[in-house]
Design a protein around this motif. Structure first.
Motif, mmCIF file in Angstrom:
data_model
loop_
_atom_site.group_PDB
_atom_site.id
_atom_site.type_symbol
_atom_site.label_atom_id
_atom_site.label_comp_id
_atom_site.label_asym_id
_atom_site.label_seq_id
_atom_site.Cartn_x
_atom_site.Cartn_y
_atom_site.Cartn_z
ATOM 1 N N LEU A 98 75.355 -6.016 20.055
ATOM 2 C CA LEU A 98 75.234 -6.314 18.628
ATOM 3 C C LEU A 98 75.358 -5.046 17.789
ATOM 4 C CD1 LEU A 98 74.596 -8.293 16.315
ATOM 5 C CD2 LEU A 98 72.168 -7.882 16.752
ATOM 6 N N ILE A 99 74.734 -3.965 18.232
ATOM 7 C CA ILE A 99 74.799 -2.688 17.516
ATOM 8 C C ILE A 99 76.235 -2.180 17.476
ATOM 9 C CG2 ILE A 99 74.196 -0.234 17.719
ATOM 10 C CD1 ILE A 99 71.411 -1.143 18.666
ATOM 11 N N VAL A 115 77.278 -7.395 6.450
ATOM 12 C CA VAL A 115 75.882 -7.826 6.533
ATOM 13 C C VAL A 115 75.679 -9.162 5.815
ATOM 14 C CG1 VAL A 115 73.519 -7.247 5.843
ATOM 15 C CG2 VAL A 115 74.994 -5.494 6.813
ATOM 16 N N VAL A 116 76.278 -9.312 4.640
ATOM 17 C CA VAL A 116 76.167 -10.568 3.900
ATOM 18 C C VAL A 116 76.717 -11.731 4.725
ATOM 19 C CG1 VAL A 116 77.045 -11.874 1.921
ATOM 20 C CG2 VAL A 116 76.177 -9.565 1.590
ATOM 21 N N ALA A 117 77.860 -11.512 5.364
ATOM 22 C CA ALA A 117 78.539 -12.588 6.081
ATOM 23 C C ALA A 117 77.841 -12.978 7.379
ATOM 24 C CB ALA A 117 79.985 -12.175 6.368
ATOM 25 N N MET A 118 77.314 -11.994 8.112
ATOM 26 C CA MET A 118 76.840 -12.279 9.463
ATOM 27 C C MET A 118 75.351 -12.552 9.588
ATOM 28 S SD MET A 118 79.104 -9.753 11.937
ATOM 29 C CE MET A 118 78.261 -10.379 13.403
ATOM 30 N N ALA A 139 68.177 -4.086 14.155
ATOM 31 C CA ALA A 139 69.229 -3.319 14.831
ATOM 32 C C ALA A 139 70.567 -3.526 14.141
ATOM 33 C CB ALA A 139 69.313 -3.743 16.297
ATOM 34 N N PHE A 140 70.855 -4.750 13.762
ATOM 35 C CA PHE A 140 72.099 -5.074 13.065
ATOM 36 C C PHE A 140 72.191 -4.308 11.744
ATOM 37 C CE2 PHE A 140 74.169 -8.084 10.000
ATOM 38 C CZ PHE A 140 75.464 -7.941 10.472
ATOM 39 N N CYS A 141 71.102 -4.306 10.985
ATOM 40 C CA CYS A 141 71.064 -3.600 9.693
ATOM 41 C C CYS A 141 71.187 -2.093 9.889
ATOM 42 C CB CYS A 141 69.761 -3.946 8.975
ATOM 43 S SG CYS A 141 69.471 -3.018 7.458
ATOM 44 N N PHE A 142 70.377 -1.530 10.791
ATOM 45 C CA PHE A 142 70.391 -0.084 11.021
ATOM 46 C C PHE A 142 71.769 0.373 11.499
ATOM 47 C CE2 PHE A 142 65.550 -0.014 12.144
ATOM 48 C CZ PHE A 142 65.260 -0.387 10.845
#
Length: 408
Positions: A98-99, A115-118, A139-142
């Motif tokens: 994911l990262i 980020v908005v889409a996923m 983790a996705f955001c960072f």
């Protein structure tokens, strides 16, 4: 002069708080209102206001937003999230995948749009699999913030700095790619350490709210991919202005038999474009007062030279968590002239804003999006929960960035 400074300060107070205290005026509204007041009160002429707007940055960003929007309406992001969510691997390995995907997409397709889409789809998949969505969302955001630092098209702040410093696509990557990739290892290690044994939800926990998924359109995705490759090739292999390359790609994507142009344009973040336009005007009005030059002299007196990459890294790390990434770069952009080491300074700006963004929720738009969309779908990420993992991640990444800048 006093009135100009007062308006400037009010605008940046709104940048820091996310809104103008006491009013329902968000960051974009504050920037636009401030710009209009400065023009209406004669503190900056209409001609000066128009000249202050860097059309190259705005055009470049708009073109890339359209390209990324094409992937949104084609259901590409939703498909990617579904594929990742369906992998039957260990939780740490799933996190690593994911990262890597988050960073890769953010580096090429602008992190805020990714980020908005996923985010909603990732939440739905995590809840359906009874996974604890918080470590995966963090983790996705960072990773989106750290990975976006690798290229000039990873985020608006990189584009602003690259245009001001006249950096090429390859020149920027040479100084920003390696620390960004190493930063992803830090993100993975911190999340694994903090959430070991907490990967799944308790059996009695609520399932949250599922998000509708956009049907995957293979042909539209192929078209968007081909255009993206062509745009990146144009940025790397030609001397064409970045804005023209991005806008040419966007123009091709907007012409389609199956997907309406209104659907794609509806995914463009017009608020962000207006925010930047307003800040260009507000900052130009302040520059005319001579105060920024006085501030620069004062900073140099205490050892912070904005032409020195390490000093810039420190300044950007602090400013990003006070007013946000894009406003922070807008504040220092008037000082990005006659620079002896433009590549190193560009790296300091990108790494300072990208690496420090994970410290606090409001340190980046990506953080705000993840937390707010999580709340909408029944997943609560508190300020302390975010910072518990975000502070050590940011500190370790900034230490890495500092060592890298000193090496450069």
């Amino acid at each position: 002069m006093d009135l100009t400074i007062a308006i400037f300060l009010l605008v940046y107070v709104a940048m820091g708080f996310g809104h103008l205290p006491g009013f329902k005026v968000d960051r974009t509204g504050a920037a636009v209102v401030g710009a209009m007041l400065l023009i209406a009160l004669g503190l900056i002429t209409p001609a000066e206001a128009w000249a202050a707007i860097d059309y190259r940055t705005i055009g470049f960003l708009f073109g890339l937003m359209v390209i990324s929007a094409a992937f949104v309406v084609a259901g590409f992001y939703d498909k990617v999230a579904q594929v990742i969510g369906g992998l039957k691997v260990s939780y740490p390995l799933l996190l690593a995948i994911l990262i890597a995907v988050s960073a890769g997409l953010s580096a090429l397709l602008t992190n805020d749009v990714v980020v908005v889409a996923m985010t909603p789809v990732l939440i739905s998949i995590a809840l359906a699999r009874r996974l604890n969505p918080i470590p995966f969302l963090l983790a996705f955001c960072f990773a989106a913030n750290v990975g976006s630092s690798a290229t000039i098209i990873g985020g608006p702040q990189n584009m602003i700095a690259a245009e001001a410093l006249h950096l090429s696509f390859i020149g920027f990557m040479k100084v920003a790619f390696v620390p960004s990739m190493l930063g992803l290892l830090i993100v993975w290690a911190v999340i694994v350490l903090f959430y070991r044994g907490k990967w799944t939800l308790p059996a009695a926990s609520e399932s949250g709210v599922a998000s509708p998924v956009i049907t995957f359109n293979r042909n539209a995705t192929i078209k968007a991919t081909v255009i993206t490759i062509a745009v990146v090739a144009g940025l790397v292999l030609t001397d064409w202005p970045h804005m023209l390359v991005a806008m040419a790609g966007a123009a091709v994507l907007l012409v389609s038999r199956r997907i309406a142009s209104t659907d794609m344009l509806g995914k463009v973040d017009g608020d962000l474009l207006l925010l930047l336009i307003g800040l260009f005007i507000v900052n130009a009005a302040l520059a005319a007062t001579g105060l920024p030059q006085e501030l620069l002299t004062s900073l140099q007196a205490i050892g912070l030279d904005l032409h020195d990459p390490f000093s810039m890294l420190v300044v950007m790390s602090v400013l990003s968590n006070v007013v946000g990434n894009n406003p922070a770069v807008m504040l220092v952009s008037p000082f990005l002239t006659d620079v002896a080491r433009p590549e190193a300074l560009g790296a300091a700006i990108a790494l300072g804003t990208g690496f420090s963004s994970n410290m606090l929720i409001f340190g980046s738009l990506a953080g705000i999006i993840v937390v707010e969309q999580g709340r909408t779908h029944g997943v609560t990420i508190s300020f302390s929960e975010f910072s518990r993992a975000g502070v050590p991640t940011s500190i370790l990444c900034l230490i890495l960035a500092g060592l890298w800048i000193l090496w450069l």
